[in-house]
Design a protein around this motif. Structure first.
Motif, PDB file in Angstrom:
ATOM      1  N   ALA A 226      31.089   0.068   0.032  1.00  0.00           N
ATOM      2  CA  ALA A 226      31.531   0.907  -1.083  1.00  0.00           C
ATOM      3  C   ALA A 226      30.577   0.891  -2.272  1.00  0.00           C
ATOM      4  CB  ALA A 226      32.929   0.479  -1.522  1.00  0.00           C
ATOM      5  N   VAL A 227      29.323   1.263  -2.015  1.00  0.00           N
ATOM      6  CA  VAL A 227      28.322   1.357  -3.086  1.00  0.00           C
ATOM      7  C   VAL A 227      27.579   2.694  -3.029  1.00  0.00           C
ATOM      8  CG1 VAL A 227      27.966  -1.132  -3.308  1.00  0.00           C
ATOM      9  CG2 VAL A 227      26.629   0.151  -1.620  1.00  0.00           C
ATOM     10  N   GLY A 228      28.139   3.656  -2.303  1.00  0.00           N
ATOM     11  CA  GLY A 228      27.451   4.921  -2.059  1.00  0.00           C
ATOM     12  C   GLY A 228      27.196   5.764  -3.280  1.00  0.00           C
ATOM     13  N   GLN A 229      27.953   5.544  -4.373  1.00  0.00           N
ATOM     14  CA  GLN A 229      27.742   6.337  -5.582  1.00  0.00           C
ATOM     15  C   GLN A 229      26.419   5.995  -6.265  1.00  0.00           C
ATOM     16  OE1 GLN A 229      29.373   3.536  -5.437  1.00  0.00           O
ATOM     17  NE2 GLN A 229      30.281   2.881  -7.361  1.00  0.00           N
ATOM     18  N   TYR A 230      25.792   4.884  -5.873  1.00  0.00           N
ATOM     19  CA  TYR A 230      24.526   4.479  -6.484  1.00  0.00           C
ATOM     20  C   TYR A 230      23.314   4.869  -5.640  1.00  0.00           C
ATOM     21  CZ  TYR A 230      26.936   1.938 -10.148  1.00  0.00           C
ATOM     22  OH  TYR A 230      27.711   1.620 -11.242  1.00  0.00           O
ATOM     23  N   VAL A 231      23.536   5.591  -4.558  1.00  0.00           N
ATOM     24  CA  VAL A 231      22.404   6.094  -3.766  1.00  0.00           C
ATOM     25  C   VAL A 231      21.746   7.234  -4.535  1.00  0.00           C
ATOM     26  CG1 VAL A 231      21.733   7.272  -1.629  1.00  0.00           C
ATOM     27  CG2 VAL A 231      23.411   5.407  -1.572  1.00  0.00           C
ATOM     28  N   ASN A 232      20.452   7.132  -4.748  1.00  0.00           N
ATOM     29  CA  ASN A 232      19.730   8.117  -5.555  1.00  0.00           C
ATOM     30  C   ASN A 232      19.313   9.337  -4.748  1.00  0.00           C
ATOM     31  OD1 ASN A 232      19.520   7.025  -8.298  1.00  0.00           O
ATOM     32  ND2 ASN A 232      18.422   5.331  -7.336  1.00  0.00           N
ATOM     33  N   ASN A 233      19.050  10.425  -5.490  1.00  0.00           N
ATOM     34  CA  ASN A 233      18.590  11.658  -4.880  1.00  0.00           C
ATOM     35  C   ASN A 233      17.148  11.493  -4.407  1.00  0.00           C
ATOM     36  OD1 ASN A 233      18.791  14.421  -4.155  1.00  0.00           O
ATOM     37  ND2 ASN A 233      17.663  14.990  -5.998  1.00  0.00           N
ATOM     38  N   CYS A 234      16.839  12.136  -3.294  1.00  0.00           N
ATOM     39  CA  CYS A 234      15.473  12.091  -2.784  1.00  0.00           C
ATOM     40  C   CYS A 234      14.543  12.904  -3.689  1.00  0.00           C
ATOM     41  CB  CYS A 234      15.435  12.629  -1.359  1.00  0.00           C
ATOM     42  SG  CYS A 234      15.992  14.337  -1.216  1.00  0.00           S
ATOM     43  N   SER A 235      13.270  12.773  -3.458  1.00  0.00           N
ATOM     44  CA  SER A 235      12.280  13.510  -4.242  1.00  0.00           C
ATOM     45  C   SER A 235      11.200  14.021  -3.297  1.00  0.00           C
ATOM     46  CB  SER A 235      11.662  12.592  -5.305  1.00  0.00           C
ATOM     47  OG  SER A 235      10.921  11.552  -4.682  1.00  0.00           O
ATOM     48  N   ASN A 236      10.194  14.685  -3.850  1.00  0.00           N
ATOM     49  CA  ASN A 236       9.090  15.155  -3.005  1.00  0.00           C
ATOM     50  C   ASN A 236       8.318  13.998  -2.390  1.00  0.00           C
ATOM     51  OD1 ASN A 236       9.599  17.882  -3.362  1.00  0.00           O
ATOM     52  ND2 ASN A 236       8.413  17.983  -5.250  1.00  0.00           N
ATOM     53  N   ASP A 237       8.369  12.832  -3.030  1.00  0.00           N
ATOM     54  CA  ASP A 237       7.669  11.653  -2.526  1.00  0.00           C
ATOM     55  C   ASP A 237       8.568  10.758  -1.676  1.00  0.00           C
ATOM     56  OD1 ASP A 237       5.314  12.386  -3.884  1.00  0.00           O
ATOM     57  OD2 ASP A 237       6.061  11.484  -5.732  1.00  0.00           O
ATOM     58  N   LYS A 238       9.871  10.829  -1.927  1.00  0.00           N
ATOM     59  CA  LYS A 238      10.831   9.985  -1.215  1.00  0.00           C
ATOM     60  C   LYS A 238      11.812  10.878  -0.466  1.00  0.00           C
ATOM     61  CE  LYS A 238       9.567   6.035  -3.385  1.00  0.00           C
ATOM     62  NZ  LYS A 238       9.162   4.774  -2.756  1.00  0.00           N
ATOM     63  N   GLU A 239      11.592  11.026   0.819  1.00  0.00           N
ATOM     64  CA  GLU A 239      12.460  11.893   1.619  1.00  0.00           C
ATOM     65  C   GLU A 239      13.835  11.252   1.829  1.00  0.00           C
ATOM     66  OE1 GLU A 239      10.436  14.644   4.728  1.00  0.00           O
ATOM     67  OE2 GLU A 239       9.573  12.640   4.989  1.00  0.00           O
ATOM     68  N   ALA A 240      14.833  12.097   2.045  1.00  0.00           N
ATOM     69  CA  ALA A 240      16.186  11.599   2.305  1.00  0.00           C
ATOM     70  C   ALA A 240      16.219  10.853   3.633  1.00  0.00           C
ATOM     71  CB  ALA A 240      17.175  12.755   2.325  1.00  0.00           C
ATOM     72  N   ASN A 241      16.869   9.698   3.634  1.00  0.00           N
ATOM     73  CA  ASN A 241      17.063   8.965   4.891  1.00  0.00           C
ATOM     74  C   ASN A 241      18.539   8.796   5.231  1.00  0.00           C
ATOM     75  OD1 ASN A 241      17.699   7.054   2.955  1.00  0.00           O
ATOM     76  ND2 ASN A 241      15.871   5.802   3.304  1.00  0.00           N
ATOM     77  N   VAL A 242      19.423   9.261   4.324  1.00  0.00           N
ATOM     78  CA  VAL A 242      20.862   9.285   4.599  1.00  0.00           C
ATOM     79  C   VAL A 242      21.423  10.619   4.131  1.00  0.00           C
ATOM     80  CG1 VAL A 242      21.167   6.782   4.389  1.00  0.00           C
ATOM     81  CG2 VAL A 242      21.469   8.232   2.375  1.00  0.00           C
ATOM     82  N   CYS A 243      22.594  10.954   4.634  1.00  0.00           N
ATOM     83  CA  CYS A 243      23.227  12.224   4.271  1.00  0.00           C
ATOM     84  C   CYS A 243      24.723  12.023   4.122  1.00  0.00           C
ATOM     85  CB  CYS A 243      22.938  13.266   5.342  1.00  0.00           C
ATOM     86  SG  CYS A 243      23.528  14.916   4.905  1.00  0.00           S
ATOM     87  N   TYR A 244      25.319  12.737   3.158  1.00  0.00           N
ATOM     88  CA  TYR A 244      26.762  12.665   2.955  1.00  0.00           C
ATOM     89  C   TYR A 244      27.501  13.372   4.089  1.00  0.00           C
ATOM     90  CZ  TYR A 244      25.312  11.576  -1.823  1.00  0.00           C
ATOM     91  OH  TYR A 244      24.722  11.012  -2.926  1.00  0.00           O
ATOM     92  N   GLN A 245      28.619  12.800   4.492  1.00  0.00           N
ATOM     93  CA  GLN A 245      29.486  13.432   5.474  1.00  0.00           C
ATOM     94  C   GLN A 245      30.939  13.189   5.078  1.00  0.00           C
ATOM     95  OE1 GLN A 245      28.522  13.195   9.659  1.00  0.00           O
ATOM     96  NE2 GLN A 245      30.672  12.955  10.230  1.00  0.00           N
TER      97      GLN A 245
END
Length: 300
Positions: A226-245
């Protein structure tokens, strides 16, 4: 000097708020296409089947329940004998695996929640200072390995229907998650949001049975996901490695495991499934990596 201090404070405020500012989003979508996620339609916004999400949550919650068995006395008294005997057998097996003598079966808190998560799913996560500049806290894989398609975290908070009041809670609040159908989840662990969640949590408790977990509001988190609210948005340099479902908790979800659900409905008189949001790994994630998600999902 005072002016510069105020300017720096406003700049920090803007960096945390701009992702919720519609004109900024509109101007930046075309410039940051790597930070977007496209899905063909609402019903296909699933990385893994709901059955897999449910199986993972039940596996983790059962492990947490058995690990903290000594604190479950009041709950066990009210459960059917068949269910109680199942947990006793699981507890004996648990202690045999850890090479503890049976005389210590009543020993409490053998493992911390993060250790239970690692022993169950093969990884643990925690909040740490983000690798992104000015991003504050982030979520990292601190131990183990996360395979592609695994549920890696949950987004906690109070769940609001589209018509329910959330104006005051939303002021200066960067932790409000909007579901595809317009439902909102307030994942802020401070201020009015914290008071509202605690109030709903106390309202819905049935004797010893808690209908949700409120420990995510504290430093002693009972559900390590239960810490998912602190996952940051990806950027052009840091691609997303997780996705909300999005995931609706089924009606027959075990009553004794609801104490680990980090979400609760704002209104208790609405007859609809509890909405949860999990974060699913888009690829294999190694120890030490920070989790990054897509804040913007484009529905064609």
């Amino acid at each position: 000097m005072l002016f510069r201090t105020l300017l720096r404070a406003l700049r920090r405020r803007w960096h945390s708020y701009k992702y919720r500012f519609v004109p900024w989003i509109a101007l930046n979508l075309s410039q940051n296409r790597r930070t977007l996620r496209y899905v063909p339609e609402n019903c296909r916004d699933k990385i893994i089947p709901d059955e897999d999400v449910l199986a993972t949550l039940l596996k983790v919650f059962q492990a947490l329940f058995v690990s903290d068995f000594n604190r479950q006395t009041d709950i066990l008294v009210l459960l059917p004998e068949t269910i109680k005997s199942k947990y006793r057998d699981l507890l004996i097996t648990h202690h045999q695996r850890t090479e503890l003598p049976r005389c210590n079966i009543q020993q409490q808190n053998i493992y911390k929640p993060g250790e239970v998560l690692f022993n169950t799913l093969g990884f643990s996560i925690s909040r740490e200072t983000s690798s992104l500049i000015s991003a504050g806290k982030g979520v990292f894989v601190t131990k183990g390995f996360v395979p592609k398609g695994a549920v890696v975290s949950m987004y906690p908070g109070t769940v609001y229907q589209k018509h329910e009041p959330i104006f005051f809670q939303s002021i200066g609040n960067p932790f409000i998650f909007r579901c595809l159908d317009g439902m909102l989840i307030d994942g802020n662990d401070k201020g009015i949001s914290k008071v509202v969640y605690r109030s709903c949590n106390g309202r819905d408790q049935l004797g010893p049975f808690k209908m949700s977990d409120s420990t995510w509001l504290t430093s002693e988190i009972q559900n390590p996901l239960a810490v998912g609210q602190y996952v940051n948005n990806c950027s052009n340099d840091k691609e997303a490695n997780v996705c909300y479902q999005e995931f609706d908790v089924p009606e027959l979800f075990p009553l004794e495991f609801k104490q680990y659900l980090p979400n609760i409905m704002y209104s208790c008189d609405i007859q609809s499934p509890l909405r949860c949001v999990v974060l699913v790994a888009l690829r294999d994630i190694q120890q030490g990596e920070e989790l990054f998600s897509n804040y913007y999902t484009i529905i064609n």
